[in-house]
Motif scaffolding. Sequence first.
Motif, PDB file in Angstrom:
ATOM      1  N   VAL A   1       0.851  -0.821  -0.314  1.00  0.00           N
ATOM      2  CA  VAL A   1      -0.743   0.030  -0.156  1.00  0.00           C
ATOM      3  C   VAL A   1       0.919   1.062   0.040  1.00  0.00           C
ATOM      4  CG1 VAL A   1      -2.189   1.204   0.727  1.00  0.00           C
ATOM      5  CG2 VAL A   1      -1.614  -1.046   1.817  1.00  0.00           C
ATOM      6  N   GLU A   2       0.584   2.300  -1.333  1.00  0.00           N
ATOM      7  CA  GLU A   2       1.104   3.383  -0.678  1.00  0.00           C
ATOM      8  C   GLU A   2       0.326   4.756  -1.361  1.00  0.00           C
ATOM      9  OE1 GLU A   2       4.533   4.235  -0.903  1.00  0.00           O
ATOM     10  OE2 GLU A   2       3.360   6.206  -0.966  1.00  0.00           O
ATOM     11  N   TYR A   3       0.740   5.764  -0.417  1.00  0.00           N
ATOM     12  CA  TYR A   3       0.028   6.876  -0.027  1.00  0.00           C
ATOM     13  C   TYR A   3      -0.519   7.501  -0.847  1.00  0.00           C
ATOM     14  CZ  TYR A   3      -2.233  10.522   2.874  1.00  0.00           C
ATOM     15  OH  TYR A   3      -3.102  11.555   3.716  1.00  0.00           O
ATOM     16  N   ASP A   4       1.678   7.712  -1.839  1.00  0.00           N
ATOM     17  CA  ASP A   4       1.776   9.048  -2.578  1.00  0.00           C
ATOM     18  C   ASP A   4       1.133   8.115  -4.208  1.00  0.00           C
ATOM     19  OD1 ASP A   4       4.297  11.530  -2.994  1.00  0.00           O
ATOM     20  OD2 ASP A   4       3.544   9.961  -4.762  1.00  0.00           O
ATOM     21  N   ALA A   5       0.002   8.887  -4.306  1.00  0.00           N
ATOM     22  CA  ALA A   5      -0.275   8.719  -6.155  1.00  0.00           C
ATOM     23  C   ALA A   5       1.125   8.014  -6.876  1.00  0.00           C
ATOM     24  CB  ALA A   5      -1.224   9.203  -6.469  1.00  0.00           C
ATOM     25  N   GLY A   6       2.042   9.210  -6.698  1.00  0.00           N
ATOM     26  CA  GLY A   6       2.901   9.877  -8.103  1.00  0.00           C
ATOM     27  C   GLY A   6       3.597   8.614  -7.833  1.00  0.00           C
ATOM     28  N   ALA A   7       4.312   7.870  -6.722  1.00  0.00           N
ATOM     29  CA  ALA A   7       5.145   7.213  -6.769  1.00  0.00           C
ATOM     30  C   ALA A   7       4.816   5.486  -6.811  1.00  0.00           C
ATOM     31  CB  ALA A   7       5.635   6.942  -4.924  1.00  0.00           C
ATOM     32  N   ALA A   8       3.165   5.740  -6.242  1.00  0.00           N
ATOM     33  CA  ALA A   8       2.966   4.210  -6.133  1.00  0.00           C
ATOM     34  C   ALA A   8       3.081   3.607  -8.099  1.00  0.00           C
ATOM     35  CB  ALA A   8       1.361   4.547  -6.043  1.00  0.00           C
ATOM     36  N   ARG A   9       2.963   5.388  -8.266  1.00  0.00           N
ATOM     37  CA  ARG A   9       2.464   4.804 -10.310  1.00  0.00           C
ATOM     38  C   ARG A   9       4.057   4.404 -10.815  1.00  0.00           C
ATOM     39  NH1 ARG A   9      -0.517   9.303 -10.776  1.00  0.00           N
ATOM     40  NH2 ARG A   9       1.426  10.665 -11.270  1.00  0.00           N
ATOM     41  N   SER A  10       4.821   4.937 -10.328  1.00  0.00           N
ATOM     42  CA  SER A  10       6.445   4.950 -10.764  1.00  0.00           C
ATOM     43  C   SER A  10       6.916   3.168 -10.615  1.00  0.00           C
ATOM     44  CB  SER A  10       7.469   5.051 -10.143  1.00  0.00           C
ATOM     45  OG  SER A  10       7.522   7.092 -10.625  1.00  0.00           O
TER      46      SER A  10
ATOM     47  N   ASP B   1       4.619   0.337 -12.694  1.00  0.00           N
ATOM     48  CA  ASP B   1       5.302   0.821 -13.866  1.00  0.00           C
ATOM     49  C   ASP B   1       7.178   0.147 -14.177  1.00  0.00           C
ATOM     50  OD1 ASP B   1       3.647   2.238 -15.063  1.00  0.00           O
ATOM     51  OD2 ASP B   1       4.901   4.176 -14.684  1.00  0.00           O
ATOM     52  N   SER B   2       7.468  -0.224 -12.147  1.00  0.00           N
ATOM     53  CA  SER B   2       8.930  -0.946 -12.196  1.00  0.00           C
ATOM     54  C   SER B   2       8.510  -1.684 -12.302  1.00  0.00           C
ATOM     55  CB  SER B   2       9.327  -0.182 -11.632  1.00  0.00           C
ATOM     56  OG  SER B   2      10.069   1.311 -11.825  1.00  0.00           O
ATOM     57  N   LEU B   3       7.618  -2.580 -11.628  1.00  0.00           N
ATOM     58  CA  LEU B   3       7.558  -3.954 -11.353  1.00  0.00           C
ATOM     59  C   LEU B   3       6.633  -4.409 -12.250  1.00  0.00           C
ATOM     60  CD1 LEU B   3       5.814  -3.359  -7.711  1.00  0.00           C
ATOM     61  CD2 LEU B   3       7.485  -4.420  -7.657  1.00  0.00           C
ATOM     62  N   THR B   4       5.725  -3.923 -13.494  1.00  0.00           N
ATOM     63  CA  THR B   4       5.514  -4.155 -14.254  1.00  0.00           C
ATOM     64  C   THR B   4       6.549  -4.665 -15.098  1.00  0.00           C
ATOM     65  OG1 THR B   4       3.186  -3.099 -13.792  1.00  0.00           O
ATOM     66  CG2 THR B   4       3.685  -3.960 -16.361  1.00  0.00           C
ATOM     67  N   THR B   5       7.639  -3.755 -15.798  1.00  0.00           N
ATOM     68  CA  THR B   5       8.217  -4.296 -16.668  1.00  0.00           C
ATOM     69  C   THR B   5       9.770  -5.574 -16.117  1.00  0.00           C
ATOM     70  OG1 THR B   5       8.817  -2.224 -16.547  1.00  0.00           O
ATOM     71  CG2 THR B   5      11.054  -2.867 -17.325  1.00  0.00           C
ATOM     72  N   LEU B   6       9.607  -5.270 -14.426  1.00  0.00           N
ATOM     73  CA  LEU B   6      10.251  -6.830 -14.492  1.00  0.00           C
ATOM     74  C   LEU B   6       9.636  -7.630 -14.088  1.00  0.00           C
ATOM     75  CD1 LEU B   6      12.421  -7.541 -12.952  1.00  0.00           C
ATOM     76  CD2 LEU B   6      11.837  -7.289 -10.446  1.00  0.00           C
ATOM     77  N   GLY B   7       8.096  -7.986 -14.648  1.00  0.00           N
ATOM     78  CA  GLY B   7       7.221  -8.873 -14.551  1.00  0.00           C
ATOM     79  C   GLY B   7       6.426  -9.823 -13.085  1.00  0.00           C
ATOM     80  N   ARG B   8       6.306  -8.203 -12.391  1.00  0.00           N
ATOM     81  CA  ARG B   8       6.340  -8.817 -11.676  1.00  0.00           C
ATOM     82  C   ARG B   8       4.893  -8.116 -11.270  1.00  0.00           C
ATOM     83  NH1 ARG B   8       8.205 -13.159  -9.597  1.00  0.00           N
ATOM     84  NH2 ARG B   8       9.891 -13.419  -9.147  1.00  0.00           N
ATOM     85  N   HIS B   9       3.689  -8.803 -10.177  1.00  0.00           N
ATOM     86  CA  HIS B   9       2.402  -8.201 -10.588  1.00  0.00           C
ATOM     87  C   HIS B   9       1.765  -8.881  -8.922  1.00  0.00           C
ATOM     88  CE1 HIS B   9       2.611  -7.566 -15.000  1.00  0.00           C
ATOM     89  NE2 HIS B   9       3.379  -8.109 -15.051  1.00  0.00           N
ATOM     90  N   PRO B  10       1.866  -8.423  -8.268  1.00  0.00           N
ATOM     91  CA  PRO B  10       1.793  -8.185  -6.506  1.00  0.00           C
ATOM     92  C   PRO B  10       0.632  -7.252  -6.578  1.00  0.00           C
ATOM     93  CG  PRO B  10       3.115  -6.584  -6.582  1.00  0.00           C
ATOM     94  CD  PRO B  10       3.229  -6.943  -7.890  1.00  0.00           C
ATOM     95  N   THR B  11       0.153  -7.161  -6.006  1.00  0.00           N
ATOM     96  CA  THR B  11      -1.964  -6.606  -5.575  1.00  0.00           C
ATOM     97  C   THR B  11      -0.987  -4.902  -4.962  1.00  0.00           C
ATOM     98  OG1 THR B  11      -3.261  -8.477  -4.584  1.00  0.00           O
ATOM     99  CG2 THR B  11      -3.580  -6.112  -4.178  1.00  0.00           C
ATOM    100  N   LEU B  12      -1.230  -4.141  -5.907  1.00  0.00           N
ATOM    101  CA  LEU B  12      -0.677  -2.430  -4.789  1.00  0.00           C
ATOM    102  C   LEU B  12      -2.086  -1.817  -5.289  1.00  0.00           C
ATOM    103  CD1 LEU B  12       2.408  -2.671  -8.281  1.00  0.00           C
ATOM    104  CD2 LEU B  12       2.407  -3.046  -5.426  1.00  0.00           C
ATOM    105  N   VAL B  13      -1.847  -1.097  -3.931  1.00  0.00           N
ATOM    106  CA  VAL B  13      -2.919  -0.385  -3.621  1.00  0.00           C
ATOM    107  C   VAL B  13      -2.064   1.150  -3.271  1.00  0.00           C
ATOM    108  CG1 VAL B  13      -4.923  -0.116  -1.457  1.00  0.00           C
ATOM    109  CG2 VAL B  13      -3.567  -2.215  -2.769  1.00  0.00           C
ATOM    110  N   VAL B  14      -3.338   1.963  -3.456  1.00  0.00           N
ATOM    111  CA  VAL B  14      -2.989   3.531  -3.637  1.00  0.00           C
ATOM    112  C   VAL B  14      -3.951   4.159  -2.747  1.00  0.00           C
ATOM    113  CG1 VAL B  14      -2.556   5.605  -4.695  1.00  0.00           C
ATOM    114  CG2 VAL B  14      -1.916   3.786  -5.888  1.00  0.00           C
ATOM    115  N   GLY B  15      -3.101   3.880  -1.346  1.00  0.00           N
ATOM    116  CA  GLY B  15      -4.308   4.615  -0.065  1.00  0.00           C
ATOM    117  C   GLY B  15      -2.696   4.714   1.122  1.00  0.00           C
ATOM    118  N   ASP B  16      -4.059   5.001   2.402  1.00  0.00           N
ATOM    119  CA  ASP B  16      -3.731   5.158   3.186  1.00  0.00           C
ATOM    120  C   ASP B  16      -3.698   3.561   4.250  1.00  0.00           C
ATOM    121  OD1 ASP B  16      -3.298   6.109   5.923  1.00  0.00           O
ATOM    122  OD2 ASP B  16      -5.088   6.863   6.546  1.00  0.00           O
ATOM    123  N   GLY B  17      -1.851   3.714   4.377  1.00  0.00           N
ATOM    124  CA  GLY B  17      -1.633   2.214   4.439  1.00  0.00           C
ATOM    125  C   GLY B  17      -1.992   2.255   6.113  1.00  0.00           C
TER     126      GLY B  17
END
Length: 419
Positions: free
Chosen positions: A171-180, A183-199
Amino acid sequence: MTERHSPTVAPPLTPDTDPGGDLAARLRAELADELHRRGDLRSPEWREAVLRVPRHLFVPTFFQRTDGPGPTTWTPRTGELGEKEPTSRLETVYSNTTLVTRLDGDRRPQDVEGPVTGTPASSSTLPGLVVRMLEESGARTGDRVLEIGTGTGYSTALLCERCGDGSITSVEYDAGAARSARDSLTTLGRHPTLVVGDGLLGHPGTAPHDRLIATCSVRHIPPPWLDQVRPGGTLLVPLSGRLPAYGLVRLTRGERAGEARGEFLPGCVSFMGAAGHGAPAVGGLPNPPTREDATERATDHGPAVLEDWTTAFLVQLAVPTARLLGIRAEGGAFVEHLVDHTTGSSATLLPDTGSGYRVRQTGPVRLWDAVEETLERWERAGSPDQSRFGMTVTDHRQWVWAGSPDGPRWELPTDAPTR
Ligand SMILES: C[S@@+](CC[C@H](N)C(=O)[O-])C[C@H]1O[C@@H](n2cnc3c(N)ncnc32)[C@H](O)[C@@H]1O
């Protein structure tokens, strides 16, 4: 019963996912060796993860810190990976260094030119600390892990390597950081559950979790975290407060709702405060109040107690709403002020001019009296260092104890967080 996920096999690294190629692979191996020598990296499984995750994919740009006589400045590093200034960006990324990736909210290195001032808002944590926390978390293949603070996604990628994408939620609070990070995880072929919100609210959608790892610090354990970790599961959490004082605690969730207990881990850690639990910025706060009720007396405890790792943490426990302001007095020396803006109280440690330390206190709460009372209780318990502290959480109270669960204890403020 908890559903188990088998780890997905990571796709092989390619020039797209690992543009540093052989040099980056060599630097990763050197970093892994260094972290092993330091005692942060202990198991072959986590070593394999460090060797496989290209940190430079998660930290393509960063700010380099310069401390000078004036305020700290931050120089953007956005050039080619091999560019030297004075070390190559790749070498810096694979050094055991915290890299600041955003300043003042959402200011990225590519948004500024030349050195700037600012307050770090997001960073890729010191690799040694990331790895130490992952080792200490006990996370293993198939464990369902909830990470609070995705940041760049580097630690999330390591977790995916070790446990499998399907069991990781971050979970990441900062939408910009979460987006980057996505992108990096997808490039690496990794697909965890990513949540934008208040951890601080956790993520009930993937509960119950076997492990919770927070990479931002909190003043107390948010109750939703306890609800979302299964009984017997663990929470690894950096605790902080209004002072620069930290502790890393590992708790085991009890059988009863809302209950957990555990112990502090040795070593020094420092983490940015979680949004909602961080201290308000010092800038703009009024100076220590000058009031007519000021009293002055001798004290056996000088400013050293604010610098020592264990006693600084005790000061924070004793006066949890106080801030520490170092103000340069005329003549040059820094004078330490504990200031509690919520009660309008302050304690000023007057420099030792040859006859010992003196403290001047104002306001309804005599802050230094409370600090000394805490230090005396701790000394009577044998002055245990922070690695012998522990914590107990019930559904309506949380406290830190020193030496043993029956030793001296301090309640943590579990009041509504301030934003
Ligand atoms: C030290 S960084 C995380 C580093 C990360 N683990 C890595 O390897 O890059 C801490 C992160 O916690 C995030 N954060 C702060 N408060 C938060 C909150 N209440 N909920 C979720 N994330 C939060 C910050 O935005 C920041 O990105």
